[in-house]
Design a protein around this motif. Structure first.
Motif, PDB file in Angstrom:
ATOM      1  N   UNK A 121       1.391  -1.457   0.486  1.00 40.94           N
ATOM      2  CA  UNK A 121      -0.056  -0.179   0.106  1.00 40.94           C
ATOM      3  C   UNK A 121       0.902   1.331  -0.088  1.00 40.94           C
ATOM      4  N   UNK A 122       1.694   0.819   0.635  1.00 43.45           N
ATOM      5  CA  UNK A 122       2.610   2.664   0.850  1.00 43.45           C
ATOM      6  C   UNK A 122       3.406   2.656  -0.593  1.00 43.45           C
ATOM      7  N   UNK A 123       3.671   1.827  -1.319  1.00 41.96           N
ATOM      8  CA  UNK A 123       3.984   1.510  -2.920  1.00 41.96           C
ATOM      9  C   UNK A 123       2.960   2.209  -3.703  1.00 41.96           C
ATOM     10  N   UNK A 124       1.809   2.558  -3.293  1.00 43.46           N
ATOM     11  CA  UNK A 124       0.820   2.991  -4.280  1.00 43.46           C
ATOM     12  C   UNK A 124      -0.189   1.934  -4.692  1.00 43.46           C
ATOM     13  N   UNK A 125      -0.467   0.439  -4.256  1.00 42.47           N
ATOM     14  CA  UNK A 125      -1.039   0.103  -4.445  1.00 42.47           C
ATOM     15  C   UNK A 125      -2.558   0.234  -4.150  1.00 42.47           C
ATOM     16  N   UNK A 126      -3.475  -0.084  -4.944  1.00 46.03           N
ATOM     17  CA  UNK A 126      -5.124   0.322  -4.057  1.00 46.03           C
ATOM     18  C   UNK A 126      -5.762  -0.667  -3.238  1.00 46.03           C
ATOM     19  N   UNK A 127      -5.445  -1.621  -3.115  1.00 50.86           N
ATOM     20  CA  UNK A 127      -5.908  -2.797  -2.445  1.00 50.86           C
ATOM     21  C   UNK A 127      -5.490  -3.943  -2.559  1.00 50.86           C
ATOM     22  N   UNK A 128      -5.408  -4.555  -1.599  1.00 56.82           N
ATOM     23  CA  UNK A 128      -4.635  -6.699  -1.423  1.00 56.82           C
ATOM     24  C   UNK A 128      -5.736  -7.454  -0.999  1.00 56.82           C
ATOM     25  N   UNK A 129      -5.380  -8.518  -1.958  1.00 53.59           N
ATOM     26  CA  UNK A 129      -6.170  -9.986  -0.834  1.00 53.59           C
ATOM     27  C   UNK A 129      -4.843 -10.665  -0.349  1.00 53.59           C
ATOM     28  N   UNK A 130      -5.298 -11.584   0.039  1.00 53.28           N
ATOM     29  CA  UNK A 130      -4.646 -12.815   1.067  1.00 53.28           C
ATOM     30  C   UNK A 130      -4.487 -13.645  -0.013  1.00 53.28           C
ATOM     31  N   UNK A 131      -3.328 -14.774  -0.222  1.00 48.62           N
ATOM     32  CA  UNK A 131      -3.576 -16.066  -0.163  1.00 48.62           C
ATOM     33  C   UNK A 131      -3.947 -17.236   0.101  1.00 48.62           C
ATOM     34  N   UNK A 132      -4.250 -18.433  -0.046  1.00 46.94           N
ATOM     35  CA  UNK A 132      -5.175 -18.692  -0.946  1.00 46.94           C
ATOM     36  C   UNK A 132      -6.761 -17.670  -0.661  1.00 46.94           C
ATOM     37  N   UNK A 133      -7.625 -17.179  -2.201  1.00 47.31           N
ATOM     38  CA  UNK A 133      -7.799 -16.278  -1.963  1.00 47.31           C
ATOM     39  C   UNK A 133      -9.227 -16.841  -3.182  1.00 47.31           C
ATOM     40  N   UNK A 134     -10.831 -16.740  -2.290  1.00 46.82           N
ATOM     41  CA  UNK A 134     -11.667 -17.397  -3.333  1.00 46.82           C
ATOM     42  C   UNK A 134     -11.884 -16.613  -4.556  1.00 46.82           C
TER      43      UNK A 134
ATOM     44  N   UNK B  53     -14.274 -15.405  -6.447  1.00 46.63           N
ATOM     45  CA  UNK B  53     -15.184 -14.127  -6.035  1.00 46.63           C
ATOM     46  C   UNK B  53     -14.772 -13.306  -5.355  1.00 46.63           C
ATOM     47  N   UNK B  54     -13.841 -13.384  -4.591  1.00 53.01           N
ATOM     48  CA  UNK B  54     -13.700 -12.440  -3.598  1.00 53.01           C
ATOM     49  C   UNK B  54     -12.551 -11.820  -4.247  1.00 53.01           C
ATOM     50  N   UNK B  55     -11.657 -12.384  -5.281  1.00 53.58           N
ATOM     51  CA  UNK B  55     -10.902 -11.804  -6.455  1.00 53.58           C
ATOM     52  C   UNK B  55     -11.429 -10.709  -6.860  1.00 53.58           C
ATOM     53  N   UNK B  56     -12.866 -11.601  -7.972  1.00 56.95           N
ATOM     54  CA  UNK B  56     -13.501 -10.408  -8.088  1.00 56.95           C
ATOM     55  C   UNK B  56     -13.941  -9.890  -8.180  1.00 56.95           C
TER      56      UNK B  56
ATOM     57  N   UNK C 160     -18.403  -5.231   1.794  1.00 57.10           N
ATOM     58  CA  UNK C 160     -18.896  -5.558   2.934  1.00 57.10           C
ATOM     59  C   UNK C 160     -19.324  -6.216   3.927  1.00 57.10           C
ATOM     60  N   UNK C 161     -18.071  -6.912   4.174  1.00 57.05           N
ATOM     61  CA  UNK C 161     -17.436  -7.380   4.977  1.00 57.05           C
ATOM     62  C   UNK C 161     -16.725  -6.609   6.553  1.00 57.05           C
ATOM     63  N   UNK C 162     -16.399  -6.882   6.996  1.00 51.21           N
ATOM     64  CA  UNK C 162     -15.036  -5.940   8.273  1.00 51.21           C
ATOM     65  C   UNK C 162     -13.845  -6.337   7.286  1.00 51.21           C
TER      66      UNK C 162
END
Length: 256
Positions: free
Chosen positions: A116-129, A131-134, A220-222
Motif C-alpha cells: 500500500x505504501x508503494x501505491x497499491x490500491x488494495x490487496x488480497x491474501x492467498x489463498x483467495x476465493x 468470488x473475492x478476487x473478482x 461488504x464485510x469488516x
C-alpha cells in the motif's frame, strides 16, 4: 517473456463453483504471479468472467508487459523473482495511475503495508476465493471510472464555482476529476481520488474507518482498516499533512 495472453488455453482446471459470468467491456488485466499453477488457474478463472488476461511469471517480465501498455488493472504477487511485487508497483507508479491489486501469501501485515505504501490500491491474501478476487477487481474498476454525485447545497459543502470545490489552496474539479494544490496539478490514483471526493463531500465531519471501507473500498464485510490509514498517508503527502485530521479512536476529518 511470460506476458502472453493465452493462459486460458493452458487447460488449467477451473472450480465448478464459478458461475457463468457477465463479461465486462474489454477490460485488460495483467496478472504477475510466479507460481505456475496459481497463474494459470487465476487466468482461466478471470477469463471465464470475461476479462482479457495477460500473464507474466516474474517482476521484470511483468514490467516489460506493463510498458507495452493498454492494461486497465494490474494484479501483482508480492513475492516475485527478479523484481518483487513491491518494487514492480513502485516502478508502475512512476508513470501510471492504473489500479493495482496486490496478492500476498502472508497475513502478518508486512506485505500489506509495503504494498500500500508503494501505491497499491488494495490487496488480497492467498489463498483467495475467485468470488473475492473478482469482487475486488470490480470495485477497483468502479473507482477508476467513478463519477461523483452532484454537490449538495447543504451548508457543510463548500461554495463552488461550477464544479470546482475549493478548500484554501486545494481545488477539486469534480467534472474533470482533477486536483490542484496552489494551482499545480496533483496526480492521484483512482482510490486516492475517490477517498478525497468522499472527504470533500463531508468537510468537518468525522468519517469512521469502517464507513470509508464501505463507501470507498466497497467492502461488504469488516475489512482491514490499514488500507484506509495508508491511503490517507499518501493523500497527506500529496495535499499537505494538515488537510486531513486524525480523530483518535474514531477516524478522520477533512478540514474546510
Amino acid at each position: 517473456m511470460s506476458g502472453t495472453r493465452s493462459a486460458a488455453r493452458t487447460g488449467a482446471p477451473v472450480s465448478s463453483s464459478v458461475p457463468s459470468p457477465v463479461a465486462p467491456d474489454s477490460v485488460r488485466v495483467l496478472l504477475v504471479e510466479d507460481d505456475d499453477l496459481m497463474r494459470r488457474s487465476f487466468a482461466v478463472a478471470l477469463e471465464r468472467y470475461g476479462y482479457e488476461v495477460a500473464v507474466a511469471a516474474d517482476g521484470l517480465a511483468g514490467l516489460e508487459a506493463f510498458r507495452e501498455g493498454g492494461f486497465d488493472l494490474l494484479i501483482l504477487d508480492v513475492m516475485l523473482p527478479g523484481l518483487d511485487g513491491i518494487g514492480l508497483c513502485r516502478r508502475v507508479r512512476e508513470s501510471s495511475l492504473v489500479p493495482v491489486l496486490m496478492m500476498s501469501a502472508r497475513g502478518d501485515g508486512l506485505d500489506v503495508v509495503a504494498g500500500l505504501e508503494a501505491g497499491a490500491d488494495d490487496y488480497v491474501v492467498k489463498p483467495v476465493d475467485t468470488y473475492v478476487l473478482v469482487a475486488r477487481i470490480r470495485s477497483l474498476l468502479r473507482r477508476a471510472t467513478y463519477t461523483p454525485p452532484a454537490p449538495s447545497t447543504t451548508p457543510e459543502v463548500p461554495d463552488t464555482q461550477g464544479e470546482l470545490l475549493s478548500f484554501g489552496e486545494l481545488s477539486i474539479d469534480t467534472d474533470g476529476l482533477e486536483v490542484f494544490v496552489s494551482g499545480a496539478p496533483v496526480a492521484l490514483t483512482p482510490t486516492e481520488l475517490k477517498l478525497l471526493l468522499e472527504f470533500a463531500a463531508h468537510p468537518g465531519v468525522v468519517l469512521e474507518r469502517h464507513t470509508l471501507l464501505r463507501d470507498v473500498w466497497e467492502y461488504g464485510w469488516d475489512g482491514d482498516s490499514r488500507v484506509v490509514d495508508l491511503c490517507v498517508q499518501r493523500l497527506r503527502k500529496k495535499l499537505g499533512r494538515d488537510r486531513i485530521e486524525t480523530v483518535r479512536g474514531f477516524g478522520y476529518k477533512f478540514r474546510r
